[in-house]
Scaffold this active site. Structure first.
Site, PDB file in Angstrom:
ATOM      1  N   HIS A  10     -12.646  10.595  -5.127  1.00 36.66           N
ATOM      2  CA  HIS A  10     -12.297   9.326  -4.691  1.00 36.66           C
ATOM      3  C   HIS A  10     -12.744   9.143  -3.383  1.00 36.66           C
ATOM      4  O   HIS A  10     -13.800   8.066  -2.747  1.00 36.66           O
ATOM      5  CB  HIS A  10     -10.933   9.260  -5.001  1.00 36.66           C
ATOM      6  N   HIS A  35     -10.583  15.995  -8.092  1.00 31.29           N
ATOM      7  CA  HIS A  35     -10.253  14.592  -8.084  1.00 31.29           C
ATOM      8  C   HIS A  35     -10.017  13.504  -7.100  1.00 31.29           C
ATOM      9  O   HIS A  35     -11.423  12.441  -7.053  1.00 31.29           O
ATOM     10  CB  HIS A  35      -9.747  14.672  -9.687  1.00 31.29           C
ATOM     11  N   GLU A  36      -9.507  14.031  -6.758  1.00 29.21           N
ATOM     12  CA  GLU A  36      -9.164  13.035  -5.633  1.00 29.21           C
ATOM     13  C   GLU A  36     -10.051  13.179  -4.561  1.00 29.21           C
ATOM     14  O   GLU A  36     -10.565  12.171  -3.856  1.00 29.21           O
ATOM     15  CB  GLU A  36      -7.052  12.918  -4.492  1.00 29.21           C
ATOM     16  N   HIS A  62     -13.750   6.405 -11.452  1.00 28.24           N
ATOM     17  CA  HIS A  62     -13.740   7.055 -13.006  1.00 28.24           C
ATOM     18  C   HIS A  62     -14.534   7.409 -13.819  1.00 28.24           C
ATOM     19  O   HIS A  62     -15.147   6.200 -13.577  1.00 28.24           O
ATOM     20  CB  HIS A  62     -11.951   6.378 -12.830  1.00 28.24           C
TER      21      HIS A  62
HETATM   22 ZN   LIG Z   1      -8.083   9.366 -10.608  1.00 28.93          ZN
END
Ligand SMILES: [Zn+2]
Length: 435
Positions: A249, A245-246, A255
């Site tokens: 980003h 997830h990171e 998100h």
């Molecule tokens: Zn996040």
């Protein structure tokens, strides 16, 4: 970077005598004979066939879409107690999670619901562990919610952390005990992306990278935290997906629910958007659950449920399994532009598979196309069928050399196609006619 190299099978070398003469008996696959027949029926067909390879070679976008981008990674283990000094095996295991999730090789990828099958894909991004830095410290790393500051001191040796390696060339991942429990990790996106607010990027280049709470920097187990999304205490399964997830980003993704102001309070905010065309409109996160009924925003005829499988949602980690093609396009664009230094220094070479390695038949094909491999090692391979415009028209599931791979080509317009086989960092190309 060395770009994609393509080649033809000897079987598909065009050997023409006089135009009126039939060619010599077809060698093995019957392709020459068929092309000759087509040339009689449709003068110019042979030239078009020859042009396909040239076109594919000249299409940098096609070559780019198929190229595997490799990112060198430096992991900084910043620890106070020996139990936080994460062993090498565990670090490699987490890098493996990244390599599975960013190549759609994760075993749970098949759990994606049918509604989303069309939009998910393989990002063709891989990670190589370049170095591990270990720093013992007495410093604390804390999210200051009131002061609005993140524990970036972990990125500075002078502050009790560990200085970054050149952030233009390496993805730096800092692993530490983030105090307070409510922050599992964070990352800065690159500067000046249209779908991010101004100032979302790192305050300075040496602070760019990803920070992960050491409790979730692993593939298995559970983590109990308080303060996540305002919840008192919650136990969540850990599958190494916080890092996926990171890194999402870090490569420019937002998100999936678009971070609307109301969503902070758990109220669906359907005006906020993540800037990705093929993710469903979602007004709030999945709140560490996997609710197959959750549908926070009605989108009329094109309405889709919320996508708890998306790595950029906050769902249970054992439900996350996919990126969409729109998200993949953003990440690859970031690697080709804002973060191009990451992929410039490592070899993204795609080598040529020996022309004896794959047997593709029948050619011309009708209905089905079969691929057999004579390779000894059983590394899976991927197949891409592209049309003369360079568009991908078929991308069947991974095949294994031990098995015969079947590509369903029924329903495709008759004509000339290019078949690309990708195995590891090797690539193989040949022309195929569909009848
Ligand atoms: Zn996040």
């Amino acid at each position: 970077m060395i770009r994609v190299l393509l080649m033809l099978l000897v079987c598909f070398t065009f050997t023409y005598g006089q135009a009126q003469n039939l060619p010599a008996a077809p060698k093995g696959c019957g392709y020459d004979h068929y092309v000759h027949t087509l040339e009689q029926q449709y003068p110019g067909f042979k030239a078009q066939a020859d042009q396909l390879l040239q076109d594919v070679k000249k299409r940098p976008q096609l070559a780019k879409d198929l190229e595997i981008y490799r990112i060198p990674v430096v992991v900084h283990i910043v620890y106070k107690e020996e139990s936080q000094n994460i062993p090498e095996d565990q670090i490699k295991d987490v890098i493996d999670v990244l390599n599975e999730d960013f190549r759609r090789k994760n075993a749970d990828a098949e759990l994606i619901r049918e509604d989303f099958l069309d939009v998910v894909g393989d990002p063709f991004i891989e990670f190589e562990l370049a170095a591990v830095e270990r720093v013992e410290t007495q410093a604390t790393f804390e999210l200051d919610l009131l002061g609005g500051s993140l524990p970036d001191n972990v990125k500075q040796t002078a502050e009790g952390g560990s200085d970054a390696w050149d952030t233009q060339k390496y993805l730096n991942i800092w692993v530490c005990n983030i105090e307070g429990g409510s922050l599992l990790g964070y990352a800065y996106p690159p500067a000046d992306l249209a779908h991010w607010p101004d100032g979302a990027n790192a305050p300075s280049p040496e602070l760019d990278g990803v920070v992960i709470h050491q409790e979730v920097f692993r593939r298995t187990g559970t983590h109990t935290a308080s303060g996540l999304l305002g919840m008192d205490e919650v136990t969540i399964p850990v599958r190494g997906r916080t890092i996926t997830h990171e890194v999402g980003h870090y490569l420019g993704l937002r998100h999936i629910w678009g971070d609307g102001l109301l969503s902070i309070l758990g109220i669906p905010d359907c005006d906020a958007d993540d800037g990705v065309v093929d993710t469903p409109q979602q007004g709030v996160s999945s709140q560490f659950a996997c609710d197959a009924e959750q549908n926070t925003c009605e989108e009329g005829e094109t309405d889709k449920l919320d996508m708890f499988e998306n790595f950029m949602d906050y769902a249970r980690e054992d439900c996350l399994n996919s990126f969409t093609k729109g998200q993949i396009a953003i990440m690859r664009s970031v690697l080709e532009n804002e973060r191009s230094g990451l992929i410039d220094q490592v070899s993204n070479t795609i080598a040529i598979v020996d022309d004896q390695d794959f047997h593709v038949y029948p050619n011309p094909a009708k209905g089905q196309l079969f691929i057999e491999s004579s390779l000894q090692e059983n590394t899976p391979y991927q197949v891409r069928l592209v049309d003369t415009q360079g568009r991908m028209v078929k991308a069947p599931a991974l095949g294994r050399p031990a098995d015969r791979q079947t590509v369903n080509v029924s329903g495709l317009p008759a004509g000339l196609y290019g078949l690309v086989i990708l195995q590891g960092d090797k690539q193989y190309f040949q022309k195929v006619v569909i009848r």
